[in-house]
Scaffold this active site. Structure first.
Site, PDB file in Angstrom:
ATOM      1  N   HIS A   1      22.690  46.191  18.771  1.00  0.00           N
ATOM      2  CA  HIS A   1      21.750  46.299  18.486  1.00  0.00           C
ATOM      3  C   HIS A   1      20.273  46.983  18.288  1.00  0.00           C
ATOM      4  CE1 HIS A   1      18.124  43.349  17.190  1.00  0.00           C
ATOM      5  NE2 HIS A   1      18.233  43.620  16.564  1.00  0.00           N
TER       6      HIS A   1
ATOM      7  N   HIS B   1      10.538  49.476  14.343  1.00  0.00           N
ATOM      8  CA  HIS B   1      10.591  47.604  14.323  1.00  0.00           C
ATOM      9  C   HIS B   1       9.353  47.326  14.280  1.00  0.00           C
ATOM     10  CE1 HIS B   1      11.031  42.970  14.323  1.00  0.00           C
ATOM     11  NE2 HIS B   1      11.685  43.359  13.931  1.00  0.00           N
TER      12      HIS B   1
END
Length: 248
Positions: free
Chosen positions: A15, A57
């Site tokens: 991730h 992000h």
């Protein structure tokens, strides 16, 4: 019975590069994830004000850079490239820059690694971001044996990605199984559903497979959850715990 197309990606996916062990979405994170044996990474891609796909992000810069409270997508790449994207994590990563999608592609292709690119638009730029990320991905991985997997929570972004580069594999990200979730993924021509790991059970996995879709999960950080997903026969596990799980 639906026969699923061959799936070229490994089960284990790191991730944002290396989970929480390095500053997310940076080359430092990819290198650390690779050092733990991972061959595939997940990252988040958005656009600078001048159309350069870069990895971050959040919409805002504050959490993962020293760029203050501004919105990343409102700045040109030249300005973004000056920020420190490592010090927020720890001193050892001080000075680590933001990463463009091109830099990530070069690293992955040079080392034989695979990438899951989450299209993460700055709000209001969903269609543009889907199109541009797909176009760049097609160019950067031209001739590669295995293309990157494009995923997004934003239907508009996936629609634009599909229209721009229909041959690139896509996955619909879900945080809940809303009415019509399978039909939406099929309409978008997706190869996979990527959802919160708790949403998968015998019925939902069977339904996805019957629809010809692969089943991936985020973000799986303990042994029990991982083993449950393996027992269910799911196809991909996205984890922060690159130090806990040995990828296979």
């Amino acid at each position: 019975m639906t026969t699923l197309a061959p799936w070229p990606y490994p089960r284990w996916i790191a991730h944002r590069g290396a989970g929480k062990l390095a500053p997310e979405n940076t080359l430092a994170a990819f290198r650390l994830g690779a050092a733990h044996g991972y061959r595939m990474f997940e990252c988040d891609a958005k656009l600078s004000a001048d159309g350069v796909p870069f990895l971050m992000h959040d919409a805002t810069l504050a959490r993962t850079t020293n760029g203050g409270q501004g919105v990343g997508g409102e700045l040109p790449w030249h300005a973004l490239s000056q920020f420190d994207a490592g010090s927020w994590h720890s001193r050892v990563f001080a000075g680590e820059p933001l990463c463009t999608l091109e830099h990530a592609a070069r690293f992955c292709r040079a080392n034989g690694y695979l990438l899951n690119i989450e299209i993460k638009p700055t709000p209001g730029t969903e269609r543009q971001t889907g199109e541009v990320v797909a176009q760049h991905a097609a160019r950067l991985w031209h001739g590669a044996a295995i293309a990157p997997l494009l995923t997004s929570f934003q239907v508009e972004a996936l629609e634009s990605a599909a229209a721009a580069q229909p041959e690139l594999p896509r996955g619909l990200l879900l945080d809940a199984l809303r009415d019509g979730w399978l039909a939406t993924a099929q309409r978008l021509g997706c190869a996979a559903i990527v959802c919160n790991h708790a949403l998968w059970d015998i019925g939902t996995v069977a339904g996805a497979k019957a629809a010809g879709l692969r089943t991936l999960s985020y973000t799986v950080n303990d042994d029990g959850a991982a083993q449950r997903l393996i027992d269910l026969g799911t196809d991909g596990i996205i984890t922060d715990r690159v130090d806990l799980f040995t990828p296979s």
